[in-house]
Design a protein around this motif. Structure first.
Motif, short mmCIF file in Angstrom:
data_model
loop_
_atom_site.label_atom_id
_atom_site.label_comp_id
_atom_site.label_asym_id
_atom_site.label_seq_id
_atom_site.Cartn_x
_atom_site.Cartn_y
_atom_site.Cartn_z
N LEU A 237 20.03 9.97 5.55
CA LEU A 237 19.01 8.98 5.25
C LEU A 237 18.19 8.62 6.49
O LEU A 237 18.75 8.43 7.57
N SER A 238 16.91 8.47 6.31
CA SER A 238 16.02 7.95 7.35
C SER A 238 15.81 6.46 7.12
O SER A 238 16.19 5.90 6.08
N ASP A 239 15.16 5.80 8.07
CA ASP A 239 14.81 4.40 7.88
C ASP A 239 13.92 4.23 6.64
O ASP A 239 14.08 3.27 5.88
N ASN A 240 13.01 5.16 6.43
CA ASN A 240 12.14 5.08 5.25
C ASN A 240 12.94 5.23 3.96
O ASN A 240 12.60 4.62 2.95
N ASP A 241 13.99 6.05 4.01
CA ASP A 241 14.85 6.18 2.84
C ASP A 241 15.52 4.85 2.50
O ASP A 241 15.65 4.49 1.32
N ILE A 242 15.96 4.12 3.53
CA ILE A 242 16.60 2.82 3.29
C ILE A 242 15.64 1.89 2.57
O ILE A 242 15.99 1.25 1.57
N GLN A 243 14.40 1.83 3.06
CA GLN A 243 13.40 0.98 2.41
C GLN A 243 13.14 1.45 0.98
O GLN A 243 13.01 0.63 0.06
N SER A 244 13.09 2.77 0.77
CA SER A 244 12.84 3.30 -0.57
C SER A 244 13.98 2.98 -1.52
O SER A 244 13.76 2.73 -2.71
N ILE A 245 15.21 2.99 -1.02
CA ILE A 245 16.37 2.64 -1.86
C ILE A 245 16.25 1.20 -2.33
O ILE A 245 16.52 0.87 -3.49
N VAL A 246 15.84 0.32 -1.42
CA VAL A 246 15.63 -1.09 -1.80
C VAL A 246 14.49 -1.20 -2.80
O VAL A 246 14.60 -1.88 -3.83
N SER A 247 13.38 -0.52 -2.52
CA SER A 247 12.21 -0.59 -3.40
C SER A 247 12.55 -0.09 -4.80
O SER A 247 12.13 -0.70 -5.81
N THR A 248 13.32 0.98 -4.89
CA THR A 248 13.69 1.53 -6.19
C THR A 248 14.61 0.59 -6.95
O THR A 248 14.47 0.42 -8.18
N LYS B 104 13.24 -8.99 -7.73
CA LYS B 104 12.39 -9.07 -6.54
C LYS B 104 12.43 -10.50 -6.03
O LYS B 104 12.04 -11.42 -6.72
N ASP B 105 12.92 -10.67 -4.81
CA ASP B 105 13.24 -12.01 -4.32
C ASP B 105 12.77 -12.17 -2.88
O ASP B 105 13.36 -11.62 -1.95
N ALA B 106 11.70 -12.92 -2.68
CA ALA B 106 11.18 -13.17 -1.33
C ALA B 106 12.15 -13.99 -0.50
O ALA B 106 12.07 -13.99 0.73
N ASN B 107 13.06 -14.70 -1.15
CA ASN B 107 14.05 -15.52 -0.46
C ASN B 107 15.39 -14.82 -0.34
O ASN B 107 16.40 -15.47 -0.04
N GLY B 108 15.41 -13.53 -0.58
CA GLY B 108 16.66 -12.77 -0.57
C GLY B 108 16.79 -11.84 0.60
O GLY B 108 15.84 -11.58 1.34
N LEU B 109 18.00 -11.32 0.77
CA LEU B 109 18.31 -10.32 1.78
C LEU B 109 19.06 -9.19 1.08
O LEU B 109 20.13 -9.43 0.49
N TYR B 110 18.51 -7.99 1.13
CA TYR B 110 19.07 -6.82 0.46
C TYR B 110 19.81 -5.94 1.47
O TYR B 110 19.21 -5.45 2.43
N PHE B 111 21.10 -5.75 1.26
CA PHE B 111 21.90 -4.87 2.11
C PHE B 111 22.05 -3.51 1.44
O PHE B 111 22.52 -3.42 0.30
N VAL B 112 21.69 -2.44 2.15
CA VAL B 112 22.04 -1.08 1.75
C VAL B 112 23.32 -0.72 2.49
O VAL B 112 23.33 -0.64 3.73
N LEU B 113 24.40 -0.53 1.76
CA LEU B 113 25.73 -0.31 2.32
C LEU B 113 26.15 1.11 1.97
O LEU B 113 26.36 1.45 0.80
N ILE C 15 6.97 -5.08 -0.33
CA ILE C 15 7.38 -4.24 -1.45
C ILE C 15 6.94 -4.93 -2.74
O ILE C 15 7.32 -6.06 -3.00
N GLY C 16 6.11 -4.25 -3.50
CA GLY C 16 5.60 -4.85 -4.74
C GLY C 16 4.84 -6.13 -4.50
O GLY C 16 4.88 -7.05 -5.32
N GLY C 17 4.15 -6.22 -3.36
CA GLY C 17 3.36 -7.39 -3.03
C GLY C 17 4.14 -8.56 -2.47
O GLY C 17 3.57 -9.63 -2.24
N THR C 18 5.44 -8.36 -2.19
CA THR C 18 6.30 -9.44 -1.71
C THR C 18 6.96 -9.03 -0.40
O THR C 18 7.35 -7.87 -0.22
N ASP C 19 7.08 -9.99 0.52
CA ASP C 19 7.76 -9.74 1.79
C ASP C 19 9.27 -9.69 1.53
O ASP C 19 9.90 -10.72 1.32
N ILE C 20 9.82 -8.49 1.55
CA ILE C 20 11.24 -8.27 1.23
C ILE C 20 12.02 -8.02 2.51
O ILE C 20 11.64 -7.18 3.33
#
Length: 317
Positions: A146-157, A166-175, A199-204
């Motif tokens: 995985l690249s850094d871009n892959d991590i972001q894409s996993i979150v986006s998907t 989709k939560d601007a007040n959240g923190l998404y962990f890719v583990l 992501i999707g117009g929101t600061d994630i």
């Protein structure tokens, strides 16, 4: 967060590299990976101070902190977390980390996580509360490299598929399971990192943490750990570090020092005081009925220092 290039610490018979960079440059900004780089502060740096405000060994650069009560946490379990290649790629590990970020027996609202309340912006301060809200799984959708871009894409998907909200007040962990590599430097340059993106117009806000059983000499303080699960216990320390940095510097433009070190980086791989002996299930935090070995955080008060509880004793050595 990294175990980087500067100096070597030997604890529990295992060599670990300090996360502090060697040069105290005066114009570095954070990468979220434990070192600073020369770059301009992002143009979306918030609406507060026009000039950096220095205090207690760390500086405010005008960006936002996370104020939600609680900050919602989302887990994306990437790879095989049922019967993967390491014993810690298991349901036990999943359950332990669910407990650590759970609403009753975890770090949320603890005196440890309330160290974050010593930071703020023009709106207010973090509450010191954080809690797991939802989880999903991902069965190697982007392979094992995985690249850094892959991590972001996993979150986006995960968000676009509605597996997670989709939560601007959240923190998404890719583990990631132990057979997954993060090719920008996991195990060699860092053990975890955090970032943000629109992501999707929101600061994630999101973070990457891999199973440190992939490289225990680099990303674990001890392989005989408090909960008899070296992967879970190693991840717990890294995740607590990244969560605190995401809360106080979510867009990499709020709180950090002149070397680009955020509140976890300034105390990376520092613990104390511990119960027991490193390498023999040592721990320095108890949340509910569970013991954990968790890295200290920089408290932004009383002159500043590495602390394990709000307004506790500083452990800067």
């Amino acid at each position: 967060m990294r175990k980087g290039w500067a100096s070597i610490i030997v604890l529990g018979g295992v060599a670990h590299l300090s996360a502090q960079i060697a040069v105290d440059a005066t114009h570095l900004t954070p990468t979220g990976k434990g070192w600073g780089v020369e770059r301009k502060v992002s143009s979306n740096a918030g609406t507060s101070a026009s000039k950096p405000a220095s205090t207690n060994g760390i500086t405010y650069h005008g960006g936002p902190v996370m104020h939600a009560n609680p900050v919602n946490v989302y887990f994306i379990w990437y790879g095989n977390w049922t019967n993967g290649p390491k014993p810690s790629d298991s349901v036990k590990t999943v359950n332990l980390l669910n407990i650590l970020f759970g609403p009753t027996r975890g770090i949320g609202g603890s005196s440890y996580f309330k160290i974050n309340t010593t930071y703020g912006d023009n709106i207010g301060h973090p509450t010191g509360n954080i809690s797991l809200l939802a989880s999903t799984t991902n069965n190697y959708s982007r392979g094992k490299q995985l690249s850094d871009n892959d991590i972001q894409s996993i979150v986006s998907t995960a968000i676009s598929s509605r597996a997670l909200p989709k939560d601007a007040n959240g923190l998404y962990f890719v583990l990631t399971a132990s057979d997954v590599a993060e090719t920008s430097g996991f195990c060699a340059k860092y053990c975890g990192w955090h970032s943000s993106s629109i992501i999707g117009g929101t600061d994630i806000k999101f973070a990457f943490v891999g199973n440190p059983d992939r490289c225990p000499n680099s990303c674990e303080m001890q392989t005989v750990s408090p909960n008899s699960d070296s992967g879970a216990d190693g991840m717990a320390s890294i995740m607590a570090h990244e969560a605190a940095e995401a809360v106080t510097d979510p867009d990499l433009n709020a709180w950090y020092d002149s070397s680009g070190n955020e509140i976890g980086d300034k105390c990376a791989w520092k613990f104390g005081p511990i119960t027991g002996v490193f390498g023999q299930q040592a721990y320095d935090q108890t949340f509910g009925t569970y013991n954990w070995l968790i890295q200290l955080l920089w408290e932004n008060s009383r002159g500043g220092g590495c602390d394990k509880t709000l307004a506790g004793k500083f452990y800067n050595q």
